[in-house]
Design a protein around this motif. Structure first.
Motif, PDB file in Angstrom:
ATOM      1  N   LYS A 231      49.825  55.898  40.039  1.00 52.68           N
ATOM      2  CA  LYS A 231      48.771  56.434  40.894  1.00 52.68           C
ATOM      3  C   LYS A 231      47.432  56.216  40.197  1.00 52.68           C
ATOM      4  CE  LYS A 231      51.169  60.302  40.989  1.00 52.68           C
ATOM      5  NZ  LYS A 231      52.528  59.828  40.711  1.00 52.68           N
ATOM      6  N   THR A 232      46.388  56.061  40.981  1.00 52.99           N
ATOM      7  CA  THR A 232      45.088  55.676  40.443  1.00 52.99           C
ATOM      8  C   THR A 232      44.126  56.855  40.365  1.00 52.99           C
ATOM      9  OG1 THR A 232      45.323  53.439  41.329  1.00 52.99           O
ATOM     10  CG2 THR A 232      43.092  54.150  40.750  1.00 52.99           C
ATOM     11  N   ILE A 233      43.451  56.963  39.222  1.00 49.58           N
ATOM     12  CA  ILE A 233      42.337  57.896  39.052  1.00 49.58           C
ATOM     13  C   ILE A 233      41.086  57.058  38.875  1.00 49.58           C
ATOM     14  CG2 ILE A 233      41.345  59.749  37.663  1.00 49.58           C
ATOM     15  CD1 ILE A 233      44.162  60.439  36.730  1.00 49.58           C
ATOM     16  N   LEU A 234      40.154  57.180  39.800  1.00 50.79           N
ATOM     17  CA  LEU A 234      38.941  56.371  39.759  1.00 50.79           C
ATOM     18  C   LEU A 234      37.763  57.198  39.255  1.00 50.79           C
ATOM     19  CD1 LEU A 234      37.411  53.754  40.425  1.00 50.79           C
ATOM     20  CD2 LEU A 234      37.148  54.598  42.765  1.00 50.79           C
ATOM     21  N   PHE A 235      37.203  56.789  38.120  1.00 47.31           N
ATOM     22  CA  PHE A 235      35.980  57.394  37.589  1.00 47.31           C
ATOM     23  C   PHE A 235      34.797  56.569  38.080  1.00 47.31           C
ATOM     24  CE2 PHE A 235      38.945  59.411  34.776  1.00 47.31           C
ATOM     25  CZ  PHE A 235      38.330  60.579  34.342  1.00 47.31           C
ATOM     26  N   PHE A 236      33.971  57.182  38.897  1.00 45.26           N
ATOM     27  CA  PHE A 236      32.830  56.485  39.497  1.00 45.26           C
ATOM     28  C   PHE A 236      31.557  57.147  38.984  1.00 45.26           C
ATOM     29  CE2 PHE A 236      29.924  55.550  43.115  1.00 45.26           C
ATOM     30  CZ  PHE A 236      30.030  54.166  43.100  1.00 45.26           C
ATOM     31  N   GLY A 237      30.841  56.440  38.085  1.00 47.05           N
ATOM     32  CA  GLY A 237      29.695  57.085  37.469  1.00 47.05           C
ATOM     33  C   GLY A 237      28.682  56.126  36.898  1.00 47.05           C
ATOM     34  N   ASP A 238      27.902  56.652  35.954  1.00 46.35           N
ATOM     35  CA  ASP A 238      26.821  55.881  35.339  1.00 46.35           C
ATOM     36  C   ASP A 238      27.162  55.533  33.897  1.00 46.35           C
ATOM     37  OD1 ASP A 238      26.369  58.327  33.994  1.00 46.35           O
ATOM     38  OD2 ASP A 238      24.949  58.975  35.522  1.00 46.35           O
ATOM     39  N   SER A 239      26.148  55.456  33.034  1.00 41.47           N
ATOM     40  CA  SER A 239      26.368  55.043  31.649  1.00 41.47           C
ATOM     41  C   SER A 239      27.240  56.013  30.861  1.00 41.47           C
ATOM     42  CB  SER A 239      25.018  54.874  30.943  1.00 41.47           C
ATOM     43  OG  SER A 239      24.270  56.075  30.992  1.00 41.47           O
ATOM     44  N   LEU A 240      27.249  57.282  31.252  1.00 41.97           N
ATOM     45  CA  LEU A 240      28.095  58.254  30.560  1.00 41.97           C
ATOM     46  C   LEU A 240      29.566  57.898  30.749  1.00 41.97           C
ATOM     47  CD1 LEU A 240      26.215  61.542  31.563  1.00 41.97           C
ATOM     48  CD2 LEU A 240      26.127  60.355  29.353  1.00 41.97           C
ATOM     49  N   THR A 241      29.925  57.539  31.955  1.00 39.05           N
ATOM     50  CA  THR A 241      31.297  57.113  32.248  1.00 39.05           C
ATOM     51  C   THR A 241      31.591  55.749  31.641  1.00 39.05           C
ATOM     52  OG1 THR A 241      31.478  58.397  34.290  1.00 39.05           O
ATOM     53  CG2 THR A 241      32.868  56.451  34.114  1.00 39.05           C
ATOM     54  N   ALA A 242      30.610  54.858  31.704  1.00 38.12           N
ATOM     55  CA  ALA A 242      30.803  53.495  31.199  1.00 38.12           C
ATOM     56  C   ALA A 242      30.942  53.448  29.677  1.00 38.12           C
ATOM     57  CB  ALA A 242      29.644  52.611  31.637  1.00 38.12           C
ATOM     58  N   GLY A 243      30.486  54.488  28.992  1.00 37.48           N
ATOM     59  CA  GLY A 243      30.553  54.491  27.521  1.00 37.48           C
ATOM     60  C   GLY A 243      29.428  53.686  26.896  1.00 37.48           C
ATOM     61  N   TYR A 244      28.239  53.810  27.455  1.00 34.81           N
ATOM     62  CA  TYR A 244      27.081  53.056  26.969  1.00 34.81           C
ATOM     63  C   TYR A 244      26.856  53.296  25.475  1.00 34.81           C
ATOM     64  CZ  TYR A 244      22.188  51.799  26.197  1.00 34.81           C
ATOM     65  OH  TYR A 244      21.024  51.262  25.696  1.00 34.81           O
ATOM     66  N   GLY A 245      26.604  52.208  24.742  1.00 32.69           N
ATOM     67  CA  GLY A 245      26.250  52.293  23.334  1.00 32.69           C
ATOM     68  C   GLY A 245      27.413  52.425  22.364  1.00 32.69           C
TER      69      GLY A 245
END
Length: 242
Positions: free
Chosen positions: A59-73
């Motif tokens: 089953k899929t859990i989709l995280f839809f977000g910005d740089s915080l979700t993307a792991g920026y840096g």
């Protein structure tokens, strides 16, 4: 005498030919039956494999977000909180697969146009983490709220079985008391009105703490992401089924 001598070989030849014909017919019949049995076994095996693969689809859990979700840096993308949560899921042998759809710099307006590209109808859990960049850019609270509501509606319409989790966000006080308070109130109100789950504050015990953030003071470092993962996990774990 010649006639007698010639008749004997012809009769033998005819008998021999009939024998070969019967033998060939029997062989062909056995071959057909063997092929039919083989086909039946192959069909059954295909059916079994199909059922097995269907049962093991995560089953899929989709995280839809910005740089915080993307792991920026982060030097290692595996340090981002969605990946840390995948580790928690795997340790419990739960059948869920996380998709990280975080995009650095994303606003709620950008999220509206991007959502259709990443949303699948079979998503089990949808985690919406947007709004921080709206606040930092001074976007009106009404617009941010409207965009978030639009995305919630979209998920309910396109993936009606999905459980929706909204990540709450807060802003630094230097942006003005009234604006920051109104912004903070967006998330619990939307969660209540739409009957969805709420992470009260995604960066709880991380935001504003220098040792848990990168040099920009905004994006969590690996230690900070571990705490963020725990903030999310406390809300997400009760939604997961064996």
């Amino acid at each position: 005498m010649r006639l007698h001598i010639l008749t004997i070989p012809v009769r033998s030849l005819l008998i021999f030919c009939c024998f070969l014909a019967c033998l060939n017919f029997t062989s062909c019949k056995d071959s057909v039956e063997t092929k039919e049995n083989s086909t039946e076994v192959s069909t059954d095996a295909t059916s079994y494999n199909s059922e097995t693969s269907t049962d093991t689809i995560s089953k899929t859990i989709l995280f839809f977000g910005d740089s915080l979700t993307a792991g920026y840096g982060l030097e290692d993308p595996d340090d981002a909180f969605p990946d840390l949560i995948q580790g928690k899921i795997d340790s419990l042998d739960l059948d869920y697969q996380i998709i990280n759809a975080g995009l650095s710099g994303e606003t709620t307006a950008g999220g509206k146009s991007r959502l259709e590209w990443v949303l699948e109808p079979d998503v089990a859990i949808f985690i919406l983490e947007l709004g921080a960049n709206d606040g930092l850019r001074g976007v009106s609270v009404a617009e941010t709220r409207e965009n978030l509501q639009w995305m919630i509606n979209k998920v309910k319409a396109e993936a009606h079985q999905a459980q929706i989790v909204l990540a709450g966000m807060q802003l630094p006080p230097n942006l003005g008391t009234e604006y920051t308070q109104d912004f903070k109130a967006i998330f619990p109100k939307l969660a209540e009105e739409n009957d969805i789950k709420l992470i009260p504050f995604l960066l709880e015990n991380v935001g504003g703490i220098a040792s848990l953030n990168q040099n920009d003071g905004i994006h969590p470092n690996p230690k900070g992401h571990k705490i963020v993962a725990n903030n999310v996990w406390s809300v997400l774990k009760p939604l997961l089924n064996k």
